[in-house]
Write a protein that holds these residues in place. Structure first.
Motif, PDB file in Angstrom:
ATOM      1  N   SER A  52       0.850  -1.433  -0.128  1.00  0.00           N
ATOM      2  CA  SER A  52      -0.020   0.045  -0.083  1.00  0.00           C
ATOM      3  C   SER A  52       0.857   1.142  -0.079  1.00  0.00           C
ATOM      4  O   SER A  52       0.568   2.471  -0.780  1.00  0.00           O
ATOM      5  N   VAL A  53       1.905   1.211   0.888  1.00  0.00           N
ATOM      6  CA  VAL A  53       3.038   2.604   0.783  1.00  0.00           C
ATOM      7  C   VAL A  53       3.468   2.506  -0.597  1.00  0.00           C
ATOM      8  O   VAL A  53       3.536   3.860  -1.157  1.00  0.00           O
ATOM      9  N   VAL A  54       3.853   1.558  -1.287  1.00  0.00           N
ATOM     10  CA  VAL A  54       4.662   1.588  -2.537  1.00  0.00           C
ATOM     11  C   VAL A  54       3.552   2.314  -3.602  1.00  0.00           C
ATOM     12  O   VAL A  54       3.678   3.014  -4.397  1.00  0.00           O
ATOM     13  N   GLY A  55       2.311   1.811  -3.480  1.00  0.00           N
ATOM     14  CA  GLY A  55       1.248   2.280  -4.354  1.00  0.00           C
ATOM     15  C   GLY A  55       0.701   3.729  -4.037  1.00  0.00           C
ATOM     16  O   GLY A  55       0.596   4.403  -5.085  1.00  0.00           O
ATOM     17  N   ALA A  56       0.835   3.991  -2.652  1.00  0.00           N
ATOM     18  CA  ALA A  56       0.432   5.354  -2.280  1.00  0.00           C
ATOM     19  C   ALA A  56       1.299   6.505  -2.915  1.00  0.00           C
ATOM     20  O   ALA A  56       1.152   7.325  -3.353  1.00  0.00           O
ATOM     21  N   VAL A  57       2.702   5.984  -2.700  1.00  0.00           N
ATOM     22  CA  VAL A  57       4.020   6.526  -3.069  1.00  0.00           C
ATOM     23  C   VAL A  57       3.757   7.035  -4.832  1.00  0.00           C
ATOM     24  O   VAL A  57       3.865   8.223  -5.065  1.00  0.00           O
ATOM     25  N   LEU A  58       3.542   5.989  -5.464  1.00  0.00           N
ATOM     26  CA  LEU A  58       3.335   6.044  -6.929  1.00  0.00           C
ATOM     27  C   LEU A  58       2.158   6.826  -7.114  1.00  0.00           C
ATOM     28  O   LEU A  58       2.415   7.793  -8.353  1.00  0.00           O
ATOM     29  N   LEU A  59       1.201   6.727  -6.290  1.00  0.00           N
ATOM     30  CA  LEU A  59      -0.003   7.654  -6.712  1.00  0.00           C
ATOM     31  C   LEU A  59       0.293   9.164  -6.500  1.00  0.00           C
ATOM     32  O   LEU A  59      -0.116   9.888  -7.343  1.00  0.00           O
ATOM     33  N   LEU A  60       0.984   9.484  -5.234  1.00  0.00           N
ATOM     34  CA  LEU A  60       1.332  10.863  -5.007  1.00  0.00           C
ATOM     35  C   LEU A  60       2.471  11.389  -6.166  1.00  0.00           C
ATOM     36  O   LEU A  60       2.109  12.631  -6.544  1.00  0.00           O
TER      37      LEU A  60
END
Length: 81
Positions: free
Chosen positions: A63-71
């Motif tokens: 989730s952190v990897v995906g959220a960083v990618l999203l941001l």
């Protein structure tokens, strides 16, 4: 109970990603939203790479990897460097 864990992991992932990408969080609801969308995005990226995330820690990392990618993507669209 799964929904509660999803919200907790989403909130933590959003908060961590917010701190990594811009130095602050987005508030409770913003962190949860970023973390949940990031979890979905992270799941897609992990599947494309042939990786699997298991357990609570694996879900949090994904989730952190995906959220960083999203941001990162949102920042590029908005024109921030």
């Amino acid at each position: 109970m799964g929904l509660l864990w999803g919200l907790i992991i989403g909130g933590l992932a959003g908060w961590i990603a917010g701190n990594l990408m811009k130095g602050q969080g987005f508030g409770l609801l913003g962190n949860i939203a970023v973390g949940l969308v990031g979890g979905f995005l992270g799941g897609l990226v992990f599947r494309l790479l042939g990786l699997a995330a298991t357990g609570i820690i694996g879900s949090l990392v994904m989730s952190v990897v995906g959220a960083v990618l999203l941001l990162f993507i949102v920042g590029k669209i908005k024109g921030r460097r």
